[in-house]
Design an enzyme around this catalytic site. Sequence first.
Site, mmCIF file in Angstrom:
data_model
loop_
_atom_site.group_PDB
_atom_site.id
_atom_site.type_symbol
_atom_site.label_atom_id
_atom_site.label_comp_id
_atom_site.label_asym_id
_atom_site.label_seq_id
_atom_site.Cartn_x
_atom_site.Cartn_y
_atom_site.Cartn_z
ATOM 1 N N TYR A 56 0.827 -1.204 0.000
ATOM 2 C CA TYR A 56 0.000 0.000 0.000
ATOM 3 C C TYR A 56 0.865 1.260 0.000
ATOM 4 O O TYR A 56 1.425 1.658 1.019
ATOM 5 C CB TYR A 56 -0.924 0.017 1.219
ATOM 6 C CG TYR A 56 -1.852 -1.177 1.340
ATOM 7 C CD1 TYR A 56 -2.203 -1.942 0.232
ATOM 8 C CD2 TYR A 56 -2.366 -1.552 2.573
ATOM 9 C CE1 TYR A 56 -3.038 -3.041 0.348
ATOM 10 C CE2 TYR A 56 -3.219 -2.645 2.694
ATOM 11 C CZ TYR A 56 -3.541 -3.384 1.583
ATOM 12 O OH TYR A 56 -4.380 -4.471 1.708
ATOM 13 N N HIS A 141 0.208 -12.433 1.438
ATOM 14 C CA HIS A 141 -0.547 -11.491 0.619
ATOM 15 C C HIS A 141 -0.570 -11.887 -0.859
ATOM 16 O O HIS A 141 0.480 -11.956 -1.507
ATOM 17 C CB HIS A 141 0.082 -10.102 0.760
ATOM 18 C CG HIS A 141 -0.794 -8.976 0.321
ATOM 19 N ND1 HIS A 141 -0.337 -7.682 0.172
ATOM 20 C CD2 HIS A 141 -2.121 -8.939 0.032
ATOM 21 C CE1 HIS A 141 -1.332 -6.895 -0.200
ATOM 22 N NE2 HIS A 141 -2.418 -7.636 -0.297
#
Length: 339
Positions: A56, A141
């Site tokens: 992010y 992830h």
Amino acid sequence: MKSDRLGGSEVSVSALGFGGSVIGNLYRAVDEDTALGAVDAAWGAGIRYFDTAPHYGLGLAERRLGRALTGRPRDEFAVSTKVGRLLVPDPRGAGMQDDAGFEVPADHRRVWDFSADGVRRSLDDSLRRLGLDRIDLVLIHDPDDHWAQAVSEAYPALHELRAQGVIGAIGVGMNQWQMLERFVAETDVDAVLLAGRYTLLEQSAVDSMLPACLRRNVSVLAAGVFNGGVLATDELGPEAMYDYAPAAPELRARVARMAEVIHRHGASVPQVAMAFAAEHPAVVSVVVGARSAAEVRGNAELFDRPVPAKLWGDLIAAGLLRPGLPLPTGYRARSRHRG
């Protein structure tokens, strides 16, 4: 706000969680004060679970979250971050923009790495960016194209770190449910973060993956409950997104029909979207991103607001929601979310 433990771990998460992708400048830039104010507002609303990732904003979300949590009692909140993408300095990106949807300089590049060494390096880097003494939940992830290495190297490394007490809980975070179900069945994870696959618009995870989580005592963190933005507001603008792409006309029409039913009952589309996901018995937290204090406070208020029980039947009768789903009756979820 009530908290629930993740699987068999000692890690507890609040029923409403803060999703950190937006303060990493997802889609557009958020200034520093606004980003930190969003986290402050989350704390003020009783939110005690914060999710982030190196991905992010090329580490920006982790840095901002860490700064915003500085000085908070460490035993009163839980943080999750993710492994699988290492951030490597890239001088060639100087003056260029990141091409992964975040409005940040491309001064690092993401390198897929689900090796045991990569997991440890990623965690060390995340701890430095966050400025924390520990990470409560670590999620593998997006291992969509890396199953073999993720299950044979990343997972055993996290399992060992959990056994040593270095981290409190482990899991996997993905935008699909099929591989998540494999992890649930074949490993000993505490939690999965399911993004966008159990929402008002799509319930593909409900028939086998979510029941598997219940059988195996794996907690579900429901993310992407607005499906990228199309369910985030009551007025569908031309820029409405669905799963990181502009919403198709037929999807926009479906959301508009849903909104008509929802508004007849005096309810709000995001309110109903959050309530729907929260009601499934496998779900312990609904993780929602926000880029400002006002958005956080608005989501928290809607999350606590009862949904008229008759609304669900009207959505089903209109062919907008499949029958047989675990829906609130008198908003049973509300008693679970208050503590």
